[in-house]
Design a protein around this motif. Structure first.
Motif, mmCIF file in Angstrom:
data_model
loop_
_atom_site.group_PDB
_atom_site.id
_atom_site.type_symbol
_atom_site.label_atom_id
_atom_site.label_comp_id
_atom_site.label_asym_id
_atom_site.label_seq_id
_atom_site.Cartn_x
_atom_site.Cartn_y
_atom_site.Cartn_z
ATOM 1 N N ALA A 46 57.797 -47.101 -29.648
ATOM 2 C CA ALA A 46 58.680 -47.807 -30.575
ATOM 3 C C ALA A 46 59.178 -46.937 -31.725
ATOM 4 N N VAL A 47 58.349 -46.084 -32.282
ATOM 5 C CA VAL A 47 58.787 -45.253 -33.409
ATOM 6 C C VAL A 47 59.919 -44.331 -32.963
ATOM 7 N N PRO B 53 60.195 -50.016 -36.264
ATOM 8 C CA PRO B 53 59.207 -49.832 -35.190
ATOM 9 C C PRO B 53 58.462 -51.110 -34.785
ATOM 10 N N CYS C 4 63.036 -46.327 -31.993
ATOM 11 C CA CYS C 4 63.696 -46.814 -33.204
ATOM 12 C C CYS C 4 64.573 -45.713 -33.812
#
Length: 173
Positions: free
Chosen positions: A13-14, A48, A17
């Motif tokens: 996700a980080v 995130p 993103c």
């Protein structure tokens, strides 16, 4: 160029993103016109934790494109047949990652029994989706103030556009 296309997981996700935020801010200037209010609204849910929740949702199917160990692209298909995300880092564009993500999403949609895919494209990505066989079906204003182009693509012969998808309020992504 060689890309690995694989399912997205919450730990992605980080990086995913960052792909979303950079692609929107740097590549979609034609759409947000450097308007800080539009840009802030568009990026408002691109964090995130939110992206991880999209990846975890059992109704979504998400993929990432990986090159040299780093995530360079992200896409998300909803259970309603909407391609809600298909974004690349600026430096990864026009190298095949977007086409690879799109092709895999279409394969997944077919495997799930979907007859067509829908998406709301930016003006920036209009040519990409048109070249991939998506059909323009009018304009729709996004919740964040950008005029988007509604596209759909039949995945099986004889599929017709679903009028209910025209004003899809599924803006989870």
């Amino acid at each position: 160029m060689s890309f690995e296309i694989r399912p997205a997981t919450p730990p992605d996700a980080v990086a995913a993103c960052q792909v979303l935020r950079r692609s929107i801010a740097e590549c979609c200037v034609l759409d947000h016109r450097d308007d800080p209010d539009i840009l802030a609204a568009w990026l408002g849910n691109k964090h995130p934790g939110t992206v991880a929740s999209w990846f975890e949702s059992p109704t979504n199917y998400s993929l990432v494109a990986v090159q040299d160990g780093g995530i360079v692209g992200v896409s998300l298909l909803t259970g309603a047949g909407k391609l809600a995300l298909c974004y690349l880092l600026p430096e990864a564009q026009r190298q095949g990652a977007g086409s690879a993500l799109l092709r895999r999403m279409e394969e997944r949609a077919l495997a799930l029994g979907m007859k067509a895919l829908y998406l709301h494209s930016t003006a920036t990505a209009e040519g990409f989706f048109a070249a991939a066989g998506y059909r323009r079906d009018g304009n729709v204003r996004s919740p964040y103030g950008v005029e988007t182009i509604l596209f759909w693509k039949p995945l099986v012969q004889g599929a017709q556009p679903d009028a209910r998808k025209r004003f899809c309020n599924c803006n989870s992504a």
